[in-house]
Design a protein around this motif. Structure first.
Motif, PDB file in Angstrom:
ATOM      1  N   ASP A 147       0.839  -1.192   0.000  1.00 18.13           N
ATOM      2  CA  ASP A 147       0.000   0.000   0.000  1.00 18.13           C
ATOM      3  C   ASP A 147       0.880   1.252   0.000  1.00 18.13           C
ATOM      4  N   ALA A 148       0.704   2.112  -0.992  1.00 16.75           N
ATOM      5  CA  ALA A 148       1.458   3.367  -1.082  1.00 16.75           C
ATOM      6  C   ALA A 148       0.569   4.578  -0.854  1.00 16.75           C
ATOM      7  N   GLY A 149      -0.632   4.350  -0.299  1.00 14.70           N
ATOM      8  CA  GLY A 149      -1.488   5.471   0.046  1.00 14.70           C
ATOM      9  C   GLY A 149      -2.467   5.859  -1.038  1.00 14.70           C
ATOM     10  N   SER A 150      -2.795   7.134  -1.058  1.00 15.29           N
ATOM     11  CA  SER A 150      -3.836   7.633  -1.954  1.00 15.29           C
ATOM     12  C   SER A 150      -3.286   7.960  -3.340  1.00 15.29           C
ATOM     13  N   LEU A 151      -4.189   8.317  -4.225  1.00 15.12           N
ATOM     14  CA  LEU A 151      -3.787   8.703  -5.574  1.00 15.12           C
ATOM     15  C   LEU A 151      -2.895   9.939  -5.581  1.00 15.12           C
ATOM     16  N   ASP A 152      -2.932  10.719  -4.513  1.00 16.77           N
ATOM     17  CA  ASP A 152      -2.080  11.908  -4.430  1.00 16.77           C
ATOM     18  C   ASP A 152      -0.592  11.560  -4.407  1.00 16.77           C
TER      19      ASP A 152
END
Length: 222
Positions: free
Chosen positions: A187-192
């Motif tokens: 998991d690398a977080g959000s689309l941001d």
């Protein structure tokens, strides 16, 4: 599950179809702007898997038709074709579909490759702006070496980073990614966070270019 790989006759598309064809029982739809080319590629991929004792369910269609039939739509097209490809299929995407984007913008300089995002800030952001609002987008498979992915005799042993604003869509793509033998999804977080992930791709290509013994580089986080 039906997975459409648009641009499935290209290098990343080929690798994903071959790996899913060998390692899973999903129905795989190879998409192309040229349906005859898609059908030829699908037949070739199925034969490649069969040569290794597998039985892949692979069919070829024009991109829009492939997207219309699928639950997962992978945009395995060059970054400069992403917006046009999404425009061509947007009206057949439904809110329970998931759009996956692996593209990273880059350009070649005198000494290597450099990150070259579109005006949206990243290819992933461009996809998010282009698909219907109700359809979730997941960034994945950005940093995979196409040659290694398409070589079914090569062990992967690499990670792929997942970006999404929709937790359920991210979980679905995580399952699909980790069904590929030797691939771990993180998991690398959000689309941001897409620009940071996409920018790793030209770095890997540049390192491989300058080191003869490091072809088809990938990333493994430890």
């Amino acid at each position: 599950m039906r997975i459409a790989v648009l641009g499935g006759t290209g290098d990343i598309g080929e690798g994903l179809v071959l790996r899913w064809g060998r390692d899973t029982n999903h129905e795989l739809l190879v998409g192309s702007r040229d349906p005859a080319k898609a059908r030829d590629a699908a037949e070739s991929y199925a034969e490649t898997v069969a040569d290794r004792g597998g039985d892949a369910d692979v069919k070829g269609f024009e991109n829009r038709m492939a997207a219309d039939r699928a639950e997962i739509v992978v945009l395995a097209v060059p970054p400069y074709h992403v917006a046009d490809t999404v425009d061509a299929v947007a009206d057949v995407l439904e809110e329970d579909d998931v759009v996956v984007t692996p593209a990273a913008g880059m350009k070649r300089g005198d000494d290597g490759f450099h990150y070259h995002p579109p005006s949206a800030g990243s290819v992933t952001a461009l996809v998010r702006e282009s698909v219907p609002e109700r359809v979730p987008v997941v960034g994945a498979f950005h940093n995979l070496a196409a040659g290694r992915l398409a070589d079914l005799d090569a062990a992967l042993g690499v990670d792929t980073l997942l970006l999404a604003d929709d937790a359920d869509a991210k979980a679905t793509v995580r399952r699909l990614a980790e069904e590929i033998e030797g691939l771990r999804a993180l998991d690398a977080g959000s689309l941001d966070n897409a620009a940071e992930v996409e920018s790793v791709t030209p770095l890997l290509v540049t390192v491989a270019m300058h080191n003869d013994d490091l072809d088809d580089l990938g990333v493994r986080f430890t």
